[in-house]
Design an enzyme around this catalytic site. Structure first.
Site, short mmCIF file in Angstrom:
data_model
loop_
_atom_site.label_atom_id
_atom_site.label_comp_id
_atom_site.label_asym_id
_atom_site.label_seq_id
_atom_site.Cartn_x
_atom_site.Cartn_y
_atom_site.Cartn_z
N SER A 120 30.44 -38.62 -18.05
CA SER A 120 29.95 -39.95 -18.43
C SER A 120 28.50 -40.13 -17.98
O SER A 120 28.00 -39.36 -17.15
CB SER A 120 30.85 -41.04 -17.83
N GLU B 167 25.34 -43.12 -16.97
CA GLU B 167 25.06 -44.50 -16.58
C GLU B 167 23.65 -44.94 -16.98
O GLU B 167 22.70 -44.17 -16.86
CB GLU B 167 25.21 -44.60 -15.05
N ASP C 13 25.45 -55.42 -3.96
CA ASP C 13 24.54 -55.72 -2.85
C ASP C 13 24.15 -57.18 -2.88
O ASP C 13 23.95 -57.76 -3.95
CB ASP C 13 23.25 -54.88 -2.98
N PHE D 19 15.15 -44.17 -3.31
CA PHE D 19 16.55 -44.48 -3.64
C PHE D 19 17.48 -44.00 -2.53
O PHE D 19 18.43 -44.70 -2.15
CB PHE D 19 16.96 -43.78 -4.94
N HIS E 65 29.41 -37.81 -13.45
CA HIS E 65 28.88 -39.09 -13.94
C HIS E 65 27.38 -39.06 -13.65
O HIS E 65 26.96 -39.05 -12.50
CB HIS E 65 29.55 -40.24 -13.17
#
Length: 277
Positions: free
Chosen positions: A7, A9, A100, A207, A257
């Protein structure tokens, strides 16, 4: 690879130009025939409408899509309304997260943890949704201990999650150890490995600092040594991430993913290498 749960995102675009760019990205990535596309959700619900709009556009193009649903700062009533919207649009899969807190936000809302959200979704909608939750092979940044983190994950699954997607990582052993740990707690849902292609060293460092993902020292030093040589960064990143994916799949990971960052090139390159071997 076809037998694996593969998959991709996206995040919801904020501008018309971003939306157009994402359409082009999606056309390229759709050729890889992923099982579904997922669409993230902004802190405190800041992109809730953008998430739904993007999911509906993906569905209209004939691809399965899963919105992320964050409960932080939300009330039962607001989450119920979102779930009803998803059902009305025929959405059958979602990614349930605590999310968050936005900066300067005081309250946590009516849901404190993702397991409470999962429990609520099941109570409200039965088996309508296939629910994915998050997993943290290198431990959630706010967990008290690795064991505590495993217990938190087990609670989400026992609340009704069907499967999990991990935070990205570059150390395959952390994934296998995490899976072993939760299996010992009686958790047997598929745990799909989250994969972050490496294309930009500065962005990756930023990140990783925010989410607690570790970049192995040898990878970090090598990336830093390339300076502004983006071609070398991308070529090295492609080698590192492809090797990681191969080891994960060979070791029993049920799928991958990809965190695409709304770009097609890196994910496509990794995918093509995996299917050609």
């Amino acid at each position: 690879m076809e037998t694996h749960n593969f998959s991709i995102e996206f995040f919801p675009p904020k501008t018309p130009e971003g939306a157009e760019k994402l359409r082009a990205t999606r056309r390229q990535l759709a050729e890889l025939r992923p099982k579904y596309f997922s669409v993230t959700f902004g802190a405190g619900g800041s992109t809730q409408q953008g998430t739904l709009d993007t999911v509906l556009e993906i569905q209209s193009e004939g691809h399965p899509a899963a919105p992320h649903l964050s409960c932080v700062g939300g009330s039962r009533e607001s989450v119920r309304a979102i779930l009803q919207q998803f059902q009305a649009h025929g959405i059958r899969r979602l990614v349930a997260l605590r999310g968050d807190l936005p900066s300067g936000y005081g309250g946590a809302g009516e849901f404190r943890y993702a397991n409470e959200l999962v429990e609520f979704i099941r109570a409200e909608t039965g088996d309508w949704f296939h629910i994915e939750v998050a997993a943290y092979p290198e431990m959630h940044p706010q967990a008290r201990s690795p064991q505590d983190d495993l217990q938190n994950f087990a609670r989400k699954v026992k609340a009704g999650a069907n499967a999990a997607i991990t935070q990205y990582f570059y150390n395959a052993d952390s994934y296998f150890q995490f899976v072993d740990g939760v299996r010992k707690l009686g958790v047997d849902v598929p745990i799909v490995a989250g994969i972050m292609p490496i294309t930009n060293y500065t962005q990756l460092m930023r990140f990783s600092e925010m989410c607690g993902a570790e970049i192995p020292r040898w990878v970090r030093l090598k990336l830093a040594s390339f300076g502004d040589d983006t071609a070398s960064i991308k070529a090295f990143g492609l080698d590192v991430v492809t090797a990681l994916c191969e080891r994960l799949l060979a070791g029993g990971a049920p799928g991958l993913h990809f965190y695409s960052m709304n770009q097609a090139v890196a994910t496509t390159a990794i995918w093509q290498r995996l299917v050609s071997r």
